[in-house]
Design a protein around this motif. Structure first.
Motif, PDB file in Angstrom:
ATOM      1  N   ARG A 213      21.372  16.039  13.948  1.00  0.00           N
ATOM      2  CA  ARG A 213      20.839  14.676  13.955  1.00  0.00           C
ATOM      3  C   ARG A 213      20.574  14.268  15.400  1.00  0.00           C
ATOM      4  O   ARG A 213      21.509  14.080  16.168  1.00  0.00           O
ATOM      5  CB  ARG A 213      21.830  13.693  13.314  1.00  0.00           C
ATOM      6  CG  ARG A 213      21.959  13.789  11.797  1.00  0.00           C
ATOM      7  CD  ARG A 213      20.755  13.174  11.099  1.00  0.00           C
ATOM      8  NE  ARG A 213      20.837  13.320   9.657  1.00  0.00           N
ATOM      9  CZ  ARG A 213      21.153  12.322   8.833  1.00  0.00           C
ATOM     10  NH1 ARG A 213      21.434  11.128   9.305  1.00  0.00           N
ATOM     11  NH2 ARG A 213      21.183  12.537   7.524  1.00  0.00           N
ATOM     12  N   PRO A 214      19.299  14.111  15.776  1.00  0.00           N
ATOM     13  CA  PRO A 214      19.012  13.719  17.163  1.00  0.00           C
ATOM     14  C   PRO A 214      19.626  12.387  17.536  1.00  0.00           C
ATOM     15  O   PRO A 214      20.016  12.176  18.660  1.00  0.00           O
ATOM     16  CB  PRO A 214      17.483  13.650  17.193  1.00  0.00           C
ATOM     17  CG  PRO A 214      17.030  14.500  16.048  1.00  0.00           C
ATOM     18  CD  PRO A 214      18.094  14.373  15.003  1.00  0.00           C
ATOM     19  N   ASP A 215      19.711  11.457  16.568  1.00  0.00           N
ATOM     20  CA  ASP A 215      20.244  10.129  16.857  1.00  0.00           C
ATOM     21  C   ASP A 215      21.052   9.695  15.651  1.00  0.00           C
ATOM     22  O   ASP A 215      20.519   9.556  14.554  1.00  0.00           O
ATOM     23  CB  ASP A 215      19.101   9.146  17.131  1.00  0.00           C
ATOM     24  CG  ASP A 215      19.602   7.755  17.489  1.00  0.00           C
ATOM     25  OD1 ASP A 215      18.761   6.882  17.742  1.00  0.00           O
ATOM     26  OD2 ASP A 215      20.833   7.542  17.519  1.00  0.00           O
ATOM     27  N   SER A 216      22.331   9.430  15.821  1.00  0.00           N
ATOM     28  CA  SER A 216      23.190   9.082  14.692  1.00  0.00           C
ATOM     29  C   SER A 216      22.815   7.755  14.064  1.00  0.00           C
ATOM     30  O   SER A 216      23.172   7.462  12.931  1.00  0.00           O
ATOM     31  CB  SER A 216      24.654   9.022  15.153  1.00  0.00           C
ATOM     32  OG  SER A 216      24.809   8.066  16.187  1.00  0.00           O
ATOM     33  N   SER A 217      22.071   6.921  14.795  1.00  0.00           N
ATOM     34  CA  SER A 217      21.721   5.612  14.265  1.00  0.00           C
ATOM     35  C   SER A 217      20.449   5.612  13.459  1.00  0.00           C
ATOM     36  O   SER A 217      20.142   4.650  12.779  1.00  0.00           O
ATOM     37  CB  SER A 217      21.569   4.607  15.412  1.00  0.00           C
ATOM     38  OG  SER A 217      20.494   5.001  16.260  1.00  0.00           O
ATOM     39  N   ALA A 218      19.671   6.710  13.538  1.00  0.00           N
ATOM     40  CA  ALA A 218      18.410   6.748  12.795  1.00  0.00           C
ATOM     41  C   ALA A 218      18.010   8.175  12.571  1.00  0.00           C
ATOM     42  O   ALA A 218      17.915   8.960  13.499  1.00  0.00           O
ATOM     43  CB  ALA A 218      17.312   6.017  13.583  1.00  0.00           C
ATOM     44  N   ALA A 219      17.781   8.505  11.311  1.00  0.00           N
ATOM     45  CA  ALA A 219      17.329   9.847  10.977  1.00  0.00           C
ATOM     46  C   ALA A 219      15.832   9.930  11.118  1.00  0.00           C
ATOM     47  O   ALA A 219      15.136   8.927  11.115  1.00  0.00           O
ATOM     48  CB  ALA A 219      17.745  10.182   9.542  1.00  0.00           C
TER      49      ALA A 219
END
Length: 429
Positions: A213-219
């Motif tokens: 996941r590049p960013d845990s806040s947005a897939a």
């Protein structure tokens, strides 16, 4: 005052007599009674409507998220393939379901891609794949449609470093960061070795398959929005949202390289991926001058070739090419010997070939010439036409060399020995 206001209601031009006044008052009273009855009917209707219950409507709401809106991990498939003077990068990154659907086809594509003069041949792509628009810092882009996302395959190159393991680890760890993974201390940074159609000396190609996941806040987004942002709409290439949507990351496939490597590209010490030489003006003299031997015909040119010729009869043609590339002397000779042999070439035979090389001058530079012939036992195999190579290596600046090579049937290569010598003596670099 009340009477006067009633008289004021009389039509214009009607004389108001006592009789007329009485009729007017009676008419007004009838209108009031009719209006009162109308109000009673309206109130009755409204009251009746309020007393009945509204019908109940049942709706069914799906509990599964549509594929186009589902949140997923990001999967990346990438390969680093060595050539004589460059490292080639093949990479695709996007929603896991999208990459899953093309993973086998992508690996097969990279394993079987052919190179000509160190450049991949991309004319014949798998079904459903198509060349994308040109992008900065890339040799080529390939678009692949899937049910959940349009994927973007990037093909790029960078000048090879002396330390192949360091180059691989540096790029693999950078790619791991793009999918939210930490750097790896393993050899090849967690990538694996795999076989391609053409191996350069003993340098292995490597394969990377990671998910995160590049960013845990947005897939990563998918579906129509991703397709639009990844190149099908006006937001293509605009800011970080476009990068996340397309799964391609930065348009520069080498973003994040150490400062020294990027400064080397900027200064021209390393060739920037996808960069093109400035167009020649009509009056600019060619970089390579030579006298063409009699009977040599124009051959097939490519981006890497400085000159190309076909020699010999049409039905038994040998090809002469002139290119500039990198790579060490022994590695190139061993590779050429492997191309004309049907068996492994022992180290002692490579050593003997290097020791017996013909020494000569090409435009005042020391050069070495090699005549590489198949084993005598292999030339008796009539099912396979034996091939020979007449190759000359001329050292140039910054670790590069010029390779003048004739490849073709043994009898043609041997018959053209003197013509090749004449050509070499005429070269002006």
């Amino acid at each position: 005052m009340t009477t006067i206001s009633r008289w004021a209601l009389a039509p214009v031009g009607v004389r108001l007599t006592a009789a007329n006044a009485v009729r007017l008052i009676q008419s007004t009273a009838r209108m009031r009674r009719a209006f009162g009855l109308f109000l009673l009917v309206v109130v009755g209707l409204l009251g009746g409507g309020c007393s009945s219950e509204a019908p109940i409507v049942t709706y069914q709401i799906p509990t599964t998220v549509p594929a186009a809106l589902a949140t997923e991990d990001t999967r990346m498939l990438a390969a680093i393939v060595p050539q004589e003077s460059q490292a080639w990068f093949f990479k695709v990154m996007g929603r896991q379901s999208a990459v899953d659907s093309i993973s086998e086809a992508f690996r097969s594509f990279v394993e079987n891609v052919k190179f000509e003069d160190g450049v991949p041949v991309l004319e014949n792509l798998p079904d459903g794949w198509r060349r994308g628009a040109d992008r900065a810092m890339r040799f080529a882009s390939i678009d692949i449609d899937t049910p959940t996302q349009q994927l973007d395959v990037s093909v790029s190159q960078l000048g090879r470093m002396d330390d192949w393991e360091k180059l691989v680890a540096m790029n693999i760890n950078r790619w791991r960061g793009q999918v939210g993974l930490k750097e790896s201390e393993e050899k090849w940074a967690g990538a694996t070795v795999f076989q391609t159609q053409v191996q350069i000396d003993d340098t292995p190609a490597v394969w990377l398959d990671v998910t995160g996941r590049p960013d845990s806040s947005a897939a990563p987004m998918g579906g129509p929005m991703a397709a639009m942002m990844s190149g099908a709409g006006p937001m293509s290439g605009a800011g970080p949202m476009a990068s996340a949507a397309s799964g391609a990351g930065n348009d520069d496939p080498h973003a994040g390289l150490p400062r020294e490597a990027r400064e080397a590209i900027a200064s021209g010490e390393l060739k920037a991926p996808g960069s093109k030489a400035p167009a020649k003006t009509q009056d600019e003299p060619p970089k390579l001058k030579f006298d063409r031997p009699e009977g040599w015909r124009d051959g097939r040119m490519s981006m890497m070739r400085l000159a190309a010729f076909n020699v010999g009869p049409e039905d038994q043609t040998a090809e002469v090419t002139v290119i500039t590339a990198g790579g060490d002397l022994r590695g190139n000779v061993a590779r050429w010997m492997g191309q004309i042999r049907q068996s492994a070439v022992p180290d002692e035979e490579v050593d003997a070939m290097l020791e017996n090389a013909e020494k000569l001058k090409v435009d005042g530079r020391d050069a070495q010439r090699f005549l590489l012939l198949p084993d005598s036992e292999e030339t008796t195999d009539e099912s396979k036409a034996p091939t020979a190579i007449d190759a000359t290596i001329v050292p140039m600046q910054e670790g590069f060399s010029m390779f003048i090579k004739m490849t073709g049937p043994v009898e043609i290569v041997q018959a053209q020995r003197e013509q090749m010598r004449t050509f070499l003596e005429s070269l002006r670099l």
